[in-house]
Scaffold this motif. Structure first.
Motif, PDB file in Angstrom:
ATOM      1  N   VAL A 128       0.874  -1.274   0.092  1.00 16.11           N
ATOM      2  CA  VAL A 128      -0.116   0.041  -0.132  1.00 16.11           C
ATOM      3  C   VAL A 128       0.653   1.077   0.007  1.00 16.11           C
ATOM      4  N   ASP A 129       0.499   2.262  -0.556  1.00 17.11           N
ATOM      5  CA  ASP A 129       1.073   3.561  -0.616  1.00 17.11           C
ATOM      6  C   ASP A 129       1.348   4.120   0.707  1.00 17.11           C
ATOM      7  N   CYS A 130       2.574   4.921   0.630  1.00 15.11           N
ATOM      8  CA  CYS A 130       2.911   5.575   2.195  1.00 15.11           C
ATOM      9  C   CYS A 130       3.522   6.904   1.634  1.00 15.11           C
ATOM     10  N   PRO A 131       3.484   7.994   2.140  1.00 14.67           N
ATOM     11  CA  PRO A 131       4.369   8.876   1.996  1.00 14.67           C
ATOM     12  C   PRO A 131       5.797   8.866   2.273  1.00 14.67           C
ATOM     13  N   ALA A 132       6.395   9.068   1.293  1.00 13.03           N
ATOM     14  CA  ALA A 132       8.136   8.772   1.562  1.00 13.03           C
ATOM     15  C   ALA A 132       8.636   9.912   2.237  1.00 13.03           C
ATOM     16  N   TRP A 133       8.043  11.113   2.189  1.00 15.06           N
ATOM     17  CA  TRP A 133       8.660  12.020   3.198  1.00 15.06           C
ATOM     18  C   TRP A 133       7.639  12.824   4.096  1.00 15.06           C
ATOM     19  N   ILE A 134       8.125  13.384   5.252  1.00 13.31           N
ATOM     20  CA  ILE A 134       7.064  13.760   6.199  1.00 13.31           C
ATOM     21  C   ILE A 134       7.553  15.249   6.526  1.00 13.31           C
ATOM     22  N   VAL A 135       6.705  16.051   6.331  1.00 10.83           N
ATOM     23  CA  VAL A 135       6.864  17.673   6.682  1.00 10.83           C
ATOM     24  C   VAL A 135       7.660  17.785   8.120  1.00 10.83           C
ATOM     25  N   CYS A 136       8.521  18.475   8.263  1.00 17.78           N
ATOM     26  CA  CYS A 136       9.445  18.659   9.792  1.00 17.78           C
ATOM     27  C   CYS A 136       8.286  19.410  10.392  1.00 17.78           C
ATOM     28  N   GLU A 137       8.203  18.899  11.842  1.00 16.51           N
ATOM     29  CA  GLU A 137       7.302  19.262  12.566  1.00 16.51           C
ATOM     30  C   GLU A 137       7.573  20.625  13.385  1.00 16.51           C
ATOM     31  N   VAL A 138       8.953  20.623  13.240  1.00 14.90           N
ATOM     32  CA  VAL A 138       9.356  22.195  13.778  1.00 14.90           C
ATOM     33  C   VAL A 138       8.997  23.440  12.950  1.00 14.90           C
ATOM     34  N   CYS A 139       9.515  23.290  11.581  1.00 15.65           N
ATOM     35  CA  CYS A 139       9.454  24.382  10.749  1.00 15.65           C
ATOM     36  C   CYS A 139       8.368  24.457   9.963  1.00 15.65           C
ATOM     37  N   ARG A 140       7.602  23.203   9.629  1.00 15.84           N
ATOM     38  CA  ARG A 140       6.480  22.814   9.088  1.00 15.84           C
ATOM     39  C   ARG A 140       6.688  23.189   7.552  1.00 15.84           C
ATOM     40  N   GLY A 141       7.952  23.276   7.346  1.00 24.02           N
ATOM     41  CA  GLY A 141       8.173  23.537   5.627  1.00 24.02           C
ATOM     42  C   GLY A 141       8.063  24.581   5.203  1.00 24.02           C
ATOM     43  N   GLY A 204      11.456   5.791   3.706  1.00 18.54           N
ATOM     44  CA  GLY A 204      11.628   6.700   2.440  1.00 18.54           C
ATOM     45  C   GLY A 204      11.127   5.993   1.076  1.00 18.54           C
ATOM     46  N   LYS A 205      10.769   4.618   1.036  1.00 18.27           N
ATOM     47  CA  LYS A 205      10.505   4.080   0.263  1.00 18.27           C
ATOM     48  C   LYS A 205       9.143   4.417  -0.622  1.00 18.27           C
ATOM     49  N   GLY A 206       8.157   4.992   0.154  1.00 16.72           N
ATOM     50  CA  GLY A 206       7.021   5.335  -0.483  1.00 16.72           C
ATOM     51  C   GLY A 206       5.763   4.207  -0.522  1.00 16.72           C
ATOM     52  N   HIS A 207       6.056   3.203   0.097  1.00 18.05           N
ATOM     53  CA  HIS A 207       5.045   2.077   0.140  1.00 18.05           C
ATOM     54  C   HIS A 207       5.281   1.030   1.258  1.00 18.05           C
ATOM     55  N   LEU A 208       4.467   0.274   1.783  1.00 19.29           N
ATOM     56  CA  LEU A 208       4.469  -0.447   2.998  1.00 19.29           C
ATOM     57  C   LEU A 208       3.822  -2.171   2.434  1.00 19.29           C
ATOM     58  N   THR A 212      -3.247  -6.524   5.027  1.00 16.43           N
ATOM     59  CA  THR A 212      -4.218  -7.696   4.836  1.00 16.43           C
ATOM     60  C   THR A 212      -3.755  -8.890   4.386  1.00 16.43           C
ATOM     61  N   CYS A 213      -3.229  -9.021   3.469  1.00 21.51           N
ATOM     62  CA  CYS A 213      -2.620 -10.193   2.620  1.00 21.51           C
ATOM     63  C   CYS A 213      -0.835 -10.385   3.014  1.00 21.51           C
ATOM     64  N   ASN A 214      -0.705  -9.471   3.888  1.00 23.21           N
ATOM     65  CA  ASN A 214       0.816  -9.648   4.376  1.00 23.21           C
ATOM     66  C   ASN A 214       1.958  -9.860   3.154  1.00 23.21           C
ATOM     67  N   GLY A 215       1.401  -9.029   2.030  1.00 23.97           N
ATOM     68  CA  GLY A 215       2.435  -8.970   0.688  1.00 23.97           C
ATOM     69  C   GLY A 215       2.193 -10.258  -0.058  1.00 23.97           C
ATOM     70  N   ASP A 216       1.335 -10.963   0.244  1.00 26.46           N
ATOM     71  CA  ASP A 216       0.931 -12.152  -0.578  1.00 26.46           C
ATOM     72  C   ASP A 216       0.051 -11.991  -1.898  1.00 26.46           C
ATOM     73  N   LYS A 217      -0.479 -10.811  -1.839  1.00 30.01           N
ATOM     74  CA  LYS A 217      -1.479 -10.269  -2.912  1.00 30.01           C
ATOM     75  C   LYS A 217      -2.598 -10.868  -3.104  1.00 30.01           C
ATOM     76  N   ARG A 218      -2.765 -12.037  -2.344  1.00 25.32           N
ATOM     77  CA  ARG A 218      -4.021 -12.692  -2.398  1.00 25.32           C
ATOM     78  C   ARG A 218      -4.571 -13.025  -0.899  1.00 25.32           C
ATOM     79  N   VAL A 219      -5.958 -13.226  -0.624  1.00 23.49           N
ATOM     80  CA  VAL A 219      -6.463 -13.553   0.684  1.00 23.49           C
ATOM     81  C   VAL A 219      -7.330 -14.577   0.581  1.00 23.49           C
ATOM     82  N   ARG A 220      -7.666 -15.397   1.767  1.00 22.25           N
ATOM     83  CA  ARG A 220      -8.753 -16.535   1.733  1.00 22.25           C
ATOM     84  C   ARG A 220     -10.005 -16.047   1.369  1.00 22.25           C
TER      85      ARG A 220
END
Length: 364
Positions: A128-141, A204-208, A212-220
């Motif tokens: 599943v998609d995940c943000p690769a970068w997180i905006v700095c919580e101090v300066c907030r970009g 920083g990969k942008g995905h996790l 649900t399927c633990n990466g197996d791509k299929r489910v019962r």
């Protein structure tokens, strides 16, 4: 069941009650000394067994070998005509499942492949998609990313910004050197001018990996219990549902339970009503005793207690109910008359009004 006592016997029983409890000696059998009216408590409770038949296609998870309870069901050629004897007690629920002859079969599940299907959470990708970068919580970009380049890497050519250098809120930490423009003591101490950092969840990969399927791509596939097979048949569910009705009655003293009640049990809508019922009783029971749709068995309990209502000018504050007992003899119950109840209500209202008047007078 004893014979109904005579009016004279009733009046004599009330006389004894008056003498014992009110200390009033009077002959109620004398003309005009008392009024006597025969009334009755009528109770009726009916339990019905209502037949319901549901016929249609059925299916169950798994192959025939996992559905022995279905294979062992009663089979018949005509599900609509098959007769199931209702329970002896119509207050009990009964459910019978049938299978039509020649319809029990096993088929592949049409919604999966071998018991599995593509994961709906990740659309079969295994991640599943995940943000690769997180905006700095101090300066907030924002502008405080770097006091010189604003996080762009290019120093400003305009005049220096007024005010203080960026600091982490609530600390005395000095600003850092900017990683982009390399100016000293100008960048956010958290991100050093980068305004963001790698997401710690995905590095920083942008995905996790899909949880649900633990990466197996299929489910019962739950629809077939991951077997890839279904058991199908045409079946019927025959239910005998209990249904309860009773005649609404006024509330009477519990002491009436000890009386000599007339009792009758009916088991058919075609049975005649018992002889102890009068025309008025039969009229009250008629709507309740009508046969309901799907009714196949019933049990009706009818109970009747005749009692006499006696009033006398010698004791205008009370009304007397007299009725025969199972043990023989006559039971007498006294209750406040309507006049007495009204007088008590008026007295209570007067007390409340007086209390309110006194309270208002004191508070003034």
């Amino acid at each position: 069941m004893a014979t109904r006592p005579s009016d004279e016997e009733i009046l004599q029983a009330v006389e004894r009650q008056l003498a014992a409890r009110r200390r009033i000696n009077t002959r109620l059998t004398d003309p005009g000394a008392a009024s006597l009216v025969w009334e009755s408590v009528l109770e009726c409770e009916i339990h019905r067994s209502i037949l319901k038949r549901d016929v249609g296609p059925r299916k169950a998870k798994g192959p025939l070998s996992r559905n022995r309870h279905i294979v062992e069901r009663v089979t018949c050629a005509d599900l609509e005509a098959y007769v199931v004897e209702p329970p002896a007690d119509p207050a009990q629920r009964q459910v019978v499942h049938l299978v039509q002859e020649g319809t029990l079969d096993e088929v592949p599940c049409g919604d999966c492949e071998g018991g599995t299907q593509s994961c709906g959470t990740c659309d079969g990708r295994g991640r599943v998609d995940c943000p690769a970068w997180i905006v700095c919580e101090v300066c907030r970009g924002g502008p405080d990313t770097c006091w010189e380049c604003d996080g762009t890497g290019t120093p400003r050519t305009r005049r220096a910004r007024g005010g203080t250098r960026p600091r982490r809120e609530g600390t005395r930490e000095r600003a850092a050197e900017c990683k982009r423009c390399h100016a000293a003591d100008v960048a956010c101490p958290k991100c050093s001018g980068d305004w963001r950092w790698e997401c710690p969840a995905c590095d920083g990969k942008g995905h996790l990996r899909c949880g649900t399927c633990n990466g197996d791509k299929r489910v019962r596939h739950k629809g077939c219990d991951a077997t890839g097979r279904l058991t199908v048949w045409t079946g019927a569910t025959i239910t005998h549902e209990p249904h309860h009705d009773e005649l609404p009655v006024k509330r009477y003293s519990g002491r009436l339970r000890s009386g000599d009640w007339h009792r009758e049990i009916l088991t058919s809508p075609h049975e005649d009503l018992p002889d102890f019922l009068e025309d008025g009783h039969a009229k009250r029971l008629a709507p309740l005793l009508q046969k309901r749709e799907g009714e196949v068995r019933r049990r009706v309990h009818i109970r009747l207690l005749p009692f006499a209502r006696v009033e006398t000018p010698a004791d205008p504050d009370h009304v007397y109910h007299a009725f025969p007992l199972l043990s023989g003899g006559i039971e007498v119950i006294d209750r406040f008359s309507r006049q007495r109840k009204a007088a008590l209500l008026w007295a209570a209202a007067a007390v409340v009004a007086l209390a309110v008047t006194i309270t208002l007078t004191v508070l003034r």
